[in-house]
Design an enzyme around this catalytic site. Structure first.
Site, PDB file in Angstrom:
ATOM      1  N   ARG A   1       0.690  -1.213   0.210  1.00 41.56           N
ATOM      2  CA  ARG A   1      -0.002   0.068  -0.110  1.00 41.56           C
ATOM      3  C   ARG A   1       0.834   1.289  -0.249  1.00 41.56           C
ATOM      4  O   ARG A   1       0.428   2.440  -0.229  1.00 41.56           O
ATOM      5  CB  ARG A   1      -0.958  -0.055   1.029  1.00 41.56           C
ATOM      6  CG  ARG A   1      -1.665   1.231   1.284  1.00 41.56           C
ATOM      7  CD  ARG A   1      -3.022   1.185   2.141  1.00 41.56           C
ATOM      8  NE  ARG A   1      -2.699   0.976   3.692  1.00 41.56           N
ATOM      9  CZ  ARG A   1      -2.128   1.358   4.443  1.00 41.56           C
ATOM     10  NH1 ARG A   1      -1.722   2.783   4.219  1.00 41.56           N
ATOM     11  NH2 ARG A   1      -1.618   0.905   5.494  1.00 41.56           N
TER      12      ARG A   1
ATOM     13  N   ASP B   1      -3.735  16.419 -18.171  1.00 33.86           N
ATOM     14  CA  ASP B   1      -4.089  14.994 -18.308  1.00 33.86           C
ATOM     15  C   ASP B   1      -3.723  14.636 -19.879  1.00 33.86           C
ATOM     16  O   ASP B   1      -4.288  15.074 -20.642  1.00 33.86           O
ATOM     17  CB  ASP B   1      -5.468  14.801 -18.204  1.00 33.86           C
ATOM     18  CG  ASP B   1      -6.058  13.572 -18.298  1.00 33.86           C
ATOM     19  OD1 ASP B   1      -5.332  12.689 -19.138  1.00 33.86           O
ATOM     20  OD2 ASP B   1      -7.205  12.787 -17.859  1.00 33.86           O
TER      21      ASP B   1
END
Ligand SMILES: *Cc1c(COP(=O)(O)O)cnc(C)c1O
Length: 392
Positions: free
Chosen positions: A57, A183
């Protein structure tokens, strides 16, 4: 990037080599040529060590680390990391540069999910968002507020494949001290590298071209070391790390990125040119065509025109349905950037929340089809589209 001491200055590697090897390291004997999947949540620690714990994680599993380094090298960024989705990457990148009370200025031509994130969720965090037409360079400046801290845009855009000239916006952001977040999913680092044009942070839906095989959901963020470190901290607590298996698949996909993009570019142009000559197609949106409004910008800033194109069919939604039914090679599915050609209708997907009149005004009339042109033989794709058009 510093080179290992054993190998002093080396020539800068090309993008294909970087996509395959990253920054090549010396290979000890008997190591696997392909990295194994570290399908492990945790790793043994030296007893008494205060060094950072390895835990998947945290994003420090070797499969996660390898692709982060590779993306940084491809984008020309100091650092990069991958997340569990493009949405995760977008959310964390913005949380890294915005605080409650800040204002985010966003292009209005963005992915629907990101628009929902900004419009619905950011308000709850005390972040104000406003949207502007990204092609009117003056509108950016006019929409800025005292509290504006970041600017977000997507280029090329969906589904009109408009190509935004970053440089004037980047200049404005530099002058005003704002973070420019781009993006770059539609371009991939092969066709466009926003950092070279003044962007601070680059976001990818790695689900698309970076992985390239329509079998993984993943996202990437690239930028300066301190900002990526901030994204990493957020990723750890918001639980957005990429799974090792997905990371391994992205690693495998990225190795062929450069060669895939070459074919996407070639096929995209071939299909767009053919579409341009068809009576039943009233308009073709592809930046590689001289008829596209951003053709000159595209030629100047893009390394290739990509695999995304839009067409407008005579006969509206009815014609679109009749065209889609007989397709044998192209699949009717959303998403993009895979080896296989996909077709979708923005009126039912990305722009479903708009009324027909609003869509028409946005340049996406009913009968608009979006293609993600894959790696098939261009002749076969064209023959498939020709037989489908013949049914109208
Ligand atoms: C698909 C997409 C996203 C969202 O990415 P996911 O990987 O689906 O979370 C964001 N931006 C663009 C331009 C996309 O095409």
């Amino acid at each position: 990037m510093t080179s290992p001491a054993s190998r002093p200055t080396r020539r800068r590697l090309g993008i294909s080599t970087r996509a395959i090897h990253g920054d090549p390291e010396a290979r000890p004997d008997w190591t696997p040529v392909v990295p194994p999947i570290y399908q492990s949540s945790t790793f043994t620690n030296p007893i008494g060590s205060t060094a950072e714990v390895l835990y998947t994680r945290y994003g420090n599993n070797p499969n996660q680390v390898a692709i982060g380094k590779r993306l940084a090298l491809l984008e020309g960024a100091e650092a990069a990391l991958f997340t569990a989705s493009g949405m995760g990457a977008t959310a964390l990148a913005h949380l890294a540069v915005l605080r409650p009370g800040d204002h985010l200025l966003s292009s209005e031509w963005i992915y629907g999910g990101v628009r929902r994130l900004f419009a619905q969720e950011f308000g709850r965090l005390g972040i104000e968002v406003s949207f502007v037409n990204p092609l009117h360079s003056r509108s950016w400046k006019q929409a800025m507020k005292k509290t504006t801290r970041a600017v977000f845009l997507e280029t090329p855009t969906n589904p009109l494949v408009r190509v935004i000239d970053l440089e004037p916006i980047a200049l404005l952001c530099k002058t005003e001290g704002l973070a420019l977040v781009v993006d770059s999913t539609f371009a991939s680092p092969v066709n466009f590298r926003p950092i070279e044009h003044g962007a601070d942070l680059v976001i990818h839906s790695a689900t698309k071209y970076l992985n390239g095989h329509s079998d993984v959901i993943a996202g990437g963020v690239a930028g300066s070391e301190p900002v990526i470190e901030e994204v990493r901290k957020l990723m750890q607590v918001w639980g957005q790390a990429i799974d090792p298996m997905a990371a391994w698949l992205v690693d495998r996909g990225m190795r062929t990125l450069a060669v895939r993009m070459e074919r996407h570019n070639r096929n995209g142009l071939a299909v767009a040119e053919w579409c341009g000559a068809q009576q039943a197609i009233t308009r073709v949106h592809y930046p590689g065509l001289p008829t596209h409004p951003d053709h000159e910008t595209a030629k100047r800033v893009l390394g290739g025109f990509g695999g995304m194109l839009g067409i407008e069919l005579k006969g509206g939604a009815h014609a679109a349905e009749r065209f889609l039914r007989p397709l044998q090679i192209a699949a009717h599915a959303p998403s993009l950037g895979g080896v296989e050609t996909l077709v979708s209708e923005p009126r039912l997907t990305s722009h479903a929340s708009l009324s027909p009149a609003e869509r028409e005004r946005a340049g996406i009339p009913d009968g608009f089809l979006r293609f993600s042109i894959g790696l098939e033989d261009a002749d076969d794709l064209i023959a498939d589209f020709a037989q489908a058009l013949a049914q109208l």
